[in-house]
Design a protein around this motif. Structure first.
Motif, PDB file in Angstrom:
ATOM      1  N   GLU A   1       0.817  -1.218   0.000  1.00 44.64           N
ATOM      2  CA  GLU A   1       0.000   0.000   0.000  1.00 44.64           C
ATOM      3  C   GLU A   1       0.850   1.267   0.000  1.00 44.64           C
ATOM      4  N   GLN A   2       2.153   1.118   0.122  1.00 49.68           N
ATOM      5  CA  GLN A   2       3.035   2.287   0.245  1.00 49.68           C
ATOM      6  C   GLN A   2       3.538   2.747  -1.126  1.00 49.68           C
TER       7      GLN A   2
ATOM      8  N   ARG B   1      -2.316  11.381   1.110  1.00 49.48           N
ATOM      9  CA  ARG B   1      -2.798  10.051   1.472  1.00 49.48           C
ATOM     10  C   ARG B   1      -1.619   9.094   1.703  1.00 49.48           C
TER      11      ARG B   1
ATOM     12  N   LEU C   1       0.287   6.470   4.005  1.00 44.09           N
ATOM     13  CA  LEU C   1       0.042   5.477   5.047  1.00 44.09           C
ATOM     14  C   LEU C   1       1.228   5.427   5.997  1.00 44.09           C
TER      15      LEU C   1
ATOM     16  N   LEU D   1      -3.975   7.192   7.085  1.00 44.73           N
ATOM     17  CA  LEU D   1      -3.629   7.991   5.918  1.00 44.73           C
ATOM     18  C   LEU D   1      -3.725   9.464   6.278  1.00 44.73           C
TER      19      LEU D   1
ATOM     20  N   SER E   1      -2.452  13.596   4.955  1.00 46.85           N
ATOM     21  CA  SER E   1      -1.964  14.398   3.834  1.00 46.85           C
ATOM     22  C   SER E   1      -1.389  15.714   4.337  1.00 46.85           C
TER      23      SER E   1
END
Length: 489
Positions: free
Chosen positions: A160-161, A404, A406, A416, A418
């Motif tokens: 997911e990174q 976003r 993680l 998440l 930002s």
């Protein structure tokens, strides 16, 4: 032609005249061709406790300044003789003028209040560090298993990174995860040292709490206290462990130090930042990350006495730590403005009632616009400048993922977030990898290399925010997107 808000950084005859006037009078002066900034008077009534920084004309005169503070009815809270800065508190409404007029006043270069409200007041949660967007939190984490430290298999959420792939951190890890002897100071809201991805990463002996009046607090309770999840998220991006749990940071093999500079109301006042930078230098850290601006002003102006004194104290602390071998990464800010050309600030002071004011060449966002600091803008997964990110052809050094992202959050989970707050720790991690490979490099060499190795990125205009410059250096990306693989190759 120089950019209108960057000319103050050049050493000109006008700026030398201004500095000479300051030394003689204790009040800043602006260059003759630079319109004055809008004054924001700080009222300090008798009986109300205010915090101040008092800067000696030379560091050798720190003791004289401490005497001047006491003669003016103040209490010395913390002294930094290495840079000639004294942090004081006083209920004397005339403290500033009394310090300058006192027997030792000739030894005082500048004095200023560090906030617009008494020490006991403030608007909770409106400080600089809170300028990020929490988009999602997930997962409760797992109990840390020390046997997994150093595992080479992928951690469960590495897929997911996207940010790590974008800066080629995953490829860099095939070369090195970084050396344990490299220490990154996280100047922030504290790190959750019980988080399973951070539990073995933080050196508490090098950690400190600076958020109590700018004093050095080395107690365990102080070092491990938390003022929100921001610092924990930043820490995970830099150095979340490769341990078979959760995620992996940019430099999972290096060591973190928690340098708490955010108080419980969310503010990072100048004396907190001074303490943080000084501690990093005195403790021999290698890198610091600074995902904040110093409250209560988004821009500190040279021609305003209080703002000048606070800015000068922070500048001295940054210069001291840099001279001691520390390199600094900082968030560019989330106002969606061009730092080179912006002439208006409507967010300051953020600890009382903001006003709309004119700012000039001598007004800067600190610490990100101080000399020698790597200024980082934020981009999204598509490689576009995030709409909230500040920019500037003369201001931005490099860009990094900041939308976003993680990372670790308080309580053992992941979330998440930002902001340019999330972009800067990617660069701090890359600097840590670079320092691991080149342990003798100075801060100047590290800054030059991280800029030179960044991947060029052509301008790609965001509506309403024109990008200027070349593919090799522009107002959105600076020298380009930071490159972790280049740092270790």
């Amino acid at each position: 032609m120089p950019h209108p808000r960057r000319t103050v950084m050049a050493v000109t005859s006008a700026s030398l005249v201004a500095l000479a006037t300051l030394a003689a009078t204790g009040s800043p002066a602006h260059a003759v061709d630079d319109p004055p900034s809008t004054p924001v008077p700080i009222t300090t009534p008798d009986g109300a406790l205010f915090s101040y920084v008092v800067n000696a004309d030379t560091r050798q005169h720190t003791a004289a300044v401490k005497r001047a503070v006491r003669h003016a009815g103040g209490v010395v809270v913390q002294a930094w003789p290495q840079i000639g800065v004294v942090v004081a508190q006083s209920t004397n409404g005339d403290f500033r003028s009394d310090v300058l007029a006192g027997a030792d006043g000739a030894r005082v270069e500048s004095v200023g209040a560090t906030r617009t409200v008494p020490v006991s007041e403030g608007t909770p949660g409106s400080g600089g560090t809170t300028a990020y967007a929490e988009e999602k939190a997930s997962g409760a984490g797992r109990t840390f298993d020390g046997s997994l430290v150093g595992a080479t298999v992928a951690d469960p959420r590495e897929g997911e990174q996207w940010d790590m792939a974008m800066i080629k951190a995953d490829q860099a890890h095939a070369v090195t995860d970084g050396r344990k002897g490299v220490v990154v100071g996280v100047l922030d809201s504290g790190i959750d040292v019980t988080h399973p991805d951070l539990a073995g990463q933080v050196d508490l002996d090098k950690s400190v709490n600076c958020s109590d009046a700018g004093k050095v607090d080395e107690s365990l309770a102080g070092k491990t206290s938390l003022s929100g999840t921001h610092g924990t998220h930043v820490a995970g991006t830099i150095a979340a462990a490769r341990n078979g749990i959760g995620i992996v940071g940019v430099a999972p093999g290096v060591t973190l130090a928690s340098v708490k500079v955010v108080n419980d109301d969310g503010f990072i006042y100048p004396e907190y930042a001074v303490c943080g930078f000084m501690w990093a230098g005195l403790e021999g850290m290698d890198v610091t990350n600074n995902s904040y601006y110093v409250d209560p002003f988004e821009y500190y102006c040279e021609d305003q006495p209080d703002q000048y004194a606070a800015k000068e104290a922070v500048r001295r602390a940054v210069a001291f730590s840099t001279a001691r071998g520390v390199v600094h990464a900082a968030a560019a800010g989330n106002s969606g403005t061009d730092l080179d050309t912006n002439t208006t600030d409507d967010t300051s002071p953020d600890d009382s009632t903001p006003v709309t004011r004119t700012i000039n060449n001598g007004c800067h966002d600190i610490p990100t616009e101080l000399p020698g600091v790597v200024t980082v803008s934020a981009i999204d997964q598509a490689g576009l400048l995030a709409p909230f990110s500040n920019r500037g052809l003369e201001a931005i050094d490099v860009a990094a993922p900041g939308r976003r992202i993680l990372s670790t959050v308080i309580g053992g989970g992941y979330g998440l977030l930002s902001g340019t707050s999330m972009a800067s720790p990617h660069v701090a991690g890359v600097l840590a990898l670079m320092k691991s490979q080149h342990p003798t490099w100075s801060p100047a060499q590290l800054v030059a290399a991280v800029r030179a190795q960044a991947d060029d990125h052509a301008c790609a205009d965001v509506t309403g925010a024109p990008c200027v410059g070349t593919d090799a250096d522009n107002s959105y990306y600076g020298e380009g997107v930071v490159d972790a693989l280049g740092a270790v190759s």
